[in-house]
Enzyme design. Structure first.
Site, PDB file in Angstrom:
ATOM      1  N   ASP A 156      -4.203  -0.031   8.280  1.00 59.24           N
ATOM      2  CA  ASP A 156      -3.026   0.837   8.218  1.00 59.24           C
ATOM      3  C   ASP A 156      -3.011   1.825   9.383  1.00 59.24           C
ATOM      4  OD1 ASP A 156      -0.787   2.232   7.252  1.00 59.24           O
ATOM      5  OD2 ASP A 156      -2.025   3.536   6.001  1.00 59.24           O
ATOM      6  N   HIS A 184       0.808  -1.232   0.000  1.00 61.85           N
ATOM      7  CA  HIS A 184       0.000   0.000   0.000  1.00 61.85           C
ATOM      8  C   HIS A 184       0.839   1.279   0.000  1.00 61.85           C
ATOM      9  CE1 HIS A 184       0.672  -0.466   4.363  1.00 61.85           C
ATOM     10  NE2 HIS A 184       0.515   0.845   4.438  1.00 61.85           N
ATOM     11  N   ASP A 185       2.001   1.247   0.658  1.00 66.85           N
ATOM     12  CA  ASP A 185       2.819   2.459   0.753  1.00 66.85           C
ATOM     13  C   ASP A 185       4.018   2.450  -0.180  1.00 66.85           C
ATOM     14  OD1 ASP A 185       1.545   4.180   2.494  1.00 66.85           O
ATOM     15  OD2 ASP A 185       2.422   3.255   4.294  1.00 66.85           O
ATOM     16  N   LYS A 218       5.888   5.500  -1.350  1.00 64.96           N
ATOM     17  CA  LYS A 218       6.802   6.282  -0.498  1.00 64.96           C
ATOM     18  C   LYS A 218       8.252   6.133  -0.945  1.00 64.96           C
ATOM     19  CE  LYS A 218       4.166   6.478   3.862  1.00 64.96           C
ATOM     20  NZ  LYS A 218       4.099   5.921   5.244  1.00 64.96           N
ATOM     21  N   HIS A 263      -5.954   3.863  -0.213  1.00 70.11           N
ATOM     22  CA  HIS A 263      -5.887   3.585   1.229  1.00 70.11           C
ATOM     23  C   HIS A 263      -5.946   4.838   2.095  1.00 70.11           C
ATOM     24  CE1 HIS A 263      -1.553   4.310   0.599  1.00 70.11           C
ATOM     25  NE2 HIS A 263      -1.407   4.400   1.910  1.00 70.11           N
ATOM     26  N   HIS A 264      -5.847   6.023   1.500  1.00 71.41           N
ATOM     27  CA  HIS A 264      -6.026   7.244   2.292  1.00 71.41           C
ATOM     28  C   HIS A 264      -7.325   7.983   1.970  1.00 71.41           C
ATOM     29  CE1 HIS A 264      -2.340   7.137   4.566  1.00 71.41           C
ATOM     30  NE2 HIS A 264      -1.651   6.870   3.465  1.00 71.41           N
TER      31      HIS A 264
HETATM   32  P1  C2E Z   1       2.022   6.660   8.374  1.00 72.85           P
HETATM   33  O1  C2E Z   1       2.933   7.143   9.439  1.00 72.85           O
HETATM   34  O2  C2E Z   1       2.160   5.232   8.009  1.00 72.85           O
HETATM   35  O3  C2E Z   1       0.546   6.942   8.820  1.00 72.85           O
HETATM   36  C1  C2E Z   1      -0.525   6.385   8.125  1.00 72.85           C
HETATM   37  C2  C2E Z   1      -1.812   7.020   8.548  1.00 72.85           C
HETATM   38  O4  C2E Z   1      -2.082   6.732   9.927  1.00 72.85           O
HETATM   39  C3  C2E Z   1      -1.849   8.530   8.451  1.00 72.85           C
HETATM   40  O5  C2E Z   1      -2.136   8.965   7.157  1.00 72.85           O
HETATM   41  C4  C2E Z   1      -2.977   8.882   9.441  1.00 72.85           C
HETATM   42  O6  C2E Z   1      -4.236   8.615   8.845  1.00 72.85           O
HETATM   43  C5  C2E Z   1      -2.756   7.837  10.530  1.00 72.85           C
HETATM   44  N1  C2E Z   1      -1.923   8.396  11.586  1.00 72.85           N
HETATM   45  C6  C2E Z   1      -0.626   8.124  11.856  1.00 72.85           C
HETATM   46  N2  C2E Z   1      -0.185   8.804  12.926  1.00 72.85           N
HETATM   47  C7  C2E Z   1      -1.223   9.550  13.344  1.00 72.85           C
HETATM   48  C8  C2E Z   1      -1.393  10.488  14.434  1.00 72.85           C
HETATM   49  O7  C2E Z   1      -0.491  10.755  15.212  1.00 72.85           O
HETATM   50  N3  C2E Z   1      -2.626  11.076  14.543  1.00 72.85           N
HETATM   51  C9  C2E Z   1      -3.647  10.775  13.691  1.00 72.85           C
HETATM   52  N4  C2E Z   1      -4.835  11.388  13.872  1.00 72.85           N
HETATM   53  N5  C2E Z   1      -3.510   9.911  12.655  1.00 72.85           N
HETATM   54  C10 C2E Z   1      -2.313   9.310  12.488  1.00 72.85           C
HETATM   55  P2  C2E Z   1      -1.717  10.435   6.698  1.00 72.85           P
HETATM   56  O8  C2E Z   1      -2.014  11.424   7.755  1.00 72.85           O
HETATM   57  O9  C2E Z   1      -2.332  10.653   5.355  1.00 72.85           O
HETATM   58  O10 C2E Z   1      -0.152  10.372   6.540  1.00 72.85           O
HETATM   59  C11 C2E Z   1       0.433   9.624   5.513  1.00 72.85           C
HETATM   60  C12 C2E Z   1       1.898   9.488   5.757  1.00 72.85           C
HETATM   61  O11 C2E Z   1       2.472  10.803   5.793  1.00 72.85           O
HETATM   62  C13 C2E Z   1       2.277   8.887   7.089  1.00 72.85           C
HETATM   63  O12 C2E Z   1       2.236   7.485   7.019  1.00 72.85           O
HETATM   64  C14 C2E Z   1       3.675   9.419   7.261  1.00 72.85           C
HETATM   65  O13 C2E Z   1       4.607   8.723   6.460  1.00 72.85           O
HETATM   66  C15 C2E Z   1       3.547  10.821   6.724  1.00 72.85           C
HETATM   67  N6  C2E Z   1       3.294  11.819   7.792  1.00 72.85           N
HETATM   68  C16 C2E Z   1       2.076  12.237   8.217  1.00 72.85           C
HETATM   69  N7  C2E Z   1       2.207  13.197   9.185  1.00 72.85           N
HETATM   70  C17 C2E Z   1       3.538  13.377   9.352  1.00 72.85           C
HETATM   71  C18 C2E Z   1       4.337  14.238  10.196  1.00 72.85           C
HETATM   72  O14 C2E Z   1       3.808  15.027  11.005  1.00 72.85           O
HETATM   73  N8  C2E Z   1       5.694  14.141  10.084  1.00 72.85           N
HETATM   74  C19 C2E Z   1       6.277  13.275   9.196  1.00 72.85           C
HETATM   75  N9  C2E Z   1       7.628  13.193   9.132  1.00 72.85           N
HETATM   76  N10 C2E Z   1       5.576  12.440   8.382  1.00 72.85           N
HETATM   77  C20 C2E Z   1       4.216  12.501   8.458  1.00 72.85           C
HETATM   78  C1  SIN Z   2       3.280   0.379   7.733  1.00 72.70           C
HETATM   79  O1  SIN Z   2       4.311   0.970   8.046  1.00 72.70           O
HETATM   80  O2  SIN Z   2       3.130  -0.161   6.635  1.00 72.70           O
HETATM   81  C2  SIN Z   2       2.143   0.320   8.645  1.00 72.70           C
HETATM   82  C3  SIN Z   2       1.415   1.609   8.639  1.00 72.70           C
HETATM   83  C4  SIN Z   2       1.710   2.315   7.373  1.00 72.70           C
HETATM   84  O3  SIN Z   2       1.150   1.980   6.363  1.00 72.70           O
HETATM   85  O4  SIN Z   2       2.570   3.171   7.348  1.00 72.70           O
HETATM   86 FE    FE Z   3       0.639   3.549   5.390  1.00 70.65          FE
HETATM   87 FE    FE Z   4      -0.009   5.513   3.051  1.00 71.45          FE
END
Ligand code: C2E
Ligand code: SIN
Ligand code: FE
Ligand code: FE
Ligand code: SIN
Length: 377
Positions: A321, A237-238, A241, A292-293
């Site tokens: 996820d 899914h990711d 990235k 997935h988002h």
């Molecule tokens: P990820 O870290 O794998 O997070 C996937 C999804 O989990 C996020 O999609 C969000 O829906 C949820 N999620 C993760 N952590 C939190 C949180 O602390 N609070 C809430 N409410 N939801 C959370 P999203 O937001 O579309 O982000 C996609 C990706 O973007 C993330 O994947 C991460 O790689 C990056 N990202 C998002 N916010 C940040 C950030 O503040 N700093 C950095 N360095 N990366 C970020």
């Molecule tokens: C993972 O790292 O694959 C689990 C959550 C995410 O999709 O980032």
């Molecule tokens: Fe993810």
């Molecule tokens: Fe994602």
């Protein structure tokens, strides 16, 4: 027999992205190639490139004659060697991998073939080709690392294992066609893990997201073969990235609006990477990467789809996820406590998430927690 040798000049290790591109290039060629012999050449080529070696040989065991023979080789013609001699023989007998950076200093090495071919083996890597039952079918061997270091390392063993696994699977598939699917799962997981490595996640993330998605799919009433496909596709899914710059992906703190916008392109990027394949698993993975988002209430990205406009796979992986992301440390946040995660799922039911899936999740929480315990980081 094999393709022409590439320039065997010294060159650098491939980057993670080059490695991915390389693996994709080979995966894409597999479905079109139903001829076993040509597939084996393909895997020998893949193996050689994965470990930056000058050549690769696939030895097959002929137990009746007590010999190994070179089925595919970049280096040798059709050669037979006794099962009792040399590194290849040792691997065939023991079923254990050997990595040698000083073959002439090892009494097990037999310089006979070097002499015959006026070749100098500087270093070599040899892996057993195992059947699913654990029988050794052959030996996959790479010689002479082409990087400036000029030595194989343990990571090469893992990478080479990918090509060896494919070879083993394909050999058996000649007898048992559905072995092909196992190798496909294997390569997809490896691919997904390669992607995750860049965001410094452990391989367990992709395994957990796969397992959670499988449970949700099953409870939604998907037939078993589709659940299996969903499980195998979810780890990708990711994958988009892979194309996001480290400075953004690994940024310790919160993102600026622009950076967030860049990260959000990973959904479309993943779709672009995956959409060209005709394999059903990769088609499912393309849907998952792109959706997935998306959110149930239509506020997600990239297309702001709502409700059942979002493919069930996308809705399922969204829950899996986020549940996993919230429960894990990330470079930008700490893992949330369990209760807070459950509150969040409840609160986002009908907003971020398909309410039917949240209900299934909460009703079967013990199953999900068991997966989390089984696949700890
Ligand atoms: P990820 O870290 O794998 O997070 C996937 C999804 O989990 C996020 O999609 C969000 O829906 C949820 N999620 C993760 N952590 C939190 C949180 O602390 N609070 C809430 N409410 N939801 C959370 P999203 O937001 O579309 O982000 C996609 C990706 O973007 C993330 O994947 C991460 O790689 C990056 N990202 C998002 N916010 C940040 C950030 O503040 N700093 C950095 N360095 N990366 C970020
Ligand atoms: C993972 O790292 O694959 C689990 C959550 C995410 O999709 O980032
Ligand atoms: Fe993810
Ligand atoms: Fe994602
Ligand atoms: C050996 O296995 O010891 C010799 C085979 C080779 O160098 O190709």
């Amino acid at each position: 027999m094999a393709e022409a040798l590439p320039p065997s000049a010294v060159r650098a290790e491939p980057s993670a992205e080059e490695l991915l591109a390389l693996i994709f290039r080979y995966i894409a060629r597999i479905p079109a190639e139903r001829d076993l012999d040509r597939l084996l050449v393909l895997f020998a080529d893949l193996g050689r490139e994965l470990v930056t070696a000058s050549s690769c040989t696939l030895w097959l065991i002929d137990r009746e004659r007590g010999q190994l023979w070179s089925k595919v080789s970049h280096q040798l013609g059709r050669v037979t060697i006794p099962l009792t001699s040399g590194i290849a023989g040792e691997v065939a007998r023991s079923g254990k991998a050997i990595l040698l950076n000083d073959p002439y200093g090892d009494p097990r090495f037999d310089p006979e073939i070097d002499r015959r071919y006026q070749f100098r083996t500087e270093n070599l890597l040899a892996l057993p080709i195992m059947s699913a039952r654990g029988d050794v079918m052959g030996v996959f061997q790479a010689v002479n690392k082409l990087t400036p270091e000029g030595a194989f390392n343990p990571r090469d063993l893992e990478r080479f294992q990918l090509a060896a696994t494919y070879t083993a699977m394909e050999l058996e598939a000649a007898i048992l066609h559905d072995e092909m699917e196992n190798s496909e799962r294997e390569i997809i997981l490896t691919l997904a893990e390669t992607g995750e490595l860049r965001s410094k996640e452990t391989g367990q993330h992709v395994n957990r997201v796969a397992e959670y998605s499988g449970i949700l799919g099953g409870k939604c009433g998907l037939p078993a073969d589709e659940v299996e496909r969903l499980k195998r596709a979810a780890p990708l899914h990711d994958i988009g990235k892979i194309a996001i710059p480290d400075a953004i992906l690994l940024k310790p703190g919160p993102l600026t609006g622009n950076e967030m916008e860049t990260i959000r392109t990973h959904a479309d990027l993943g779709f672009e990477i995956l959409r060209h394949s005709d394999r059903r698993i990769l088609k499912a993975a393309a849907i998952i990467a792109s959706q997935h988002h998306e959110k149930w209430d239509g506020t997600g990205y990239p297309k702001r789809l709502a409700g059942e406009q979002i493919h069930l796979y996308g809705r399922i992986v969204a829950v899996a996820d986020v549940f996993d992301a919230l429960g894990s440390d990330r470079c930008y946040k700490k893992a949330w406590p369990h209760e807070k995660i459950l509150d969040y799922l409840r609160e986002q039911s009908g907003k971020h998430f398909d309410p039917a899936l949240v209900k299934i999740f909460l009703d079967n929480l013990d199953l999900f927690l068991a997966v989390r315990d089984r696949h700890r980081d």
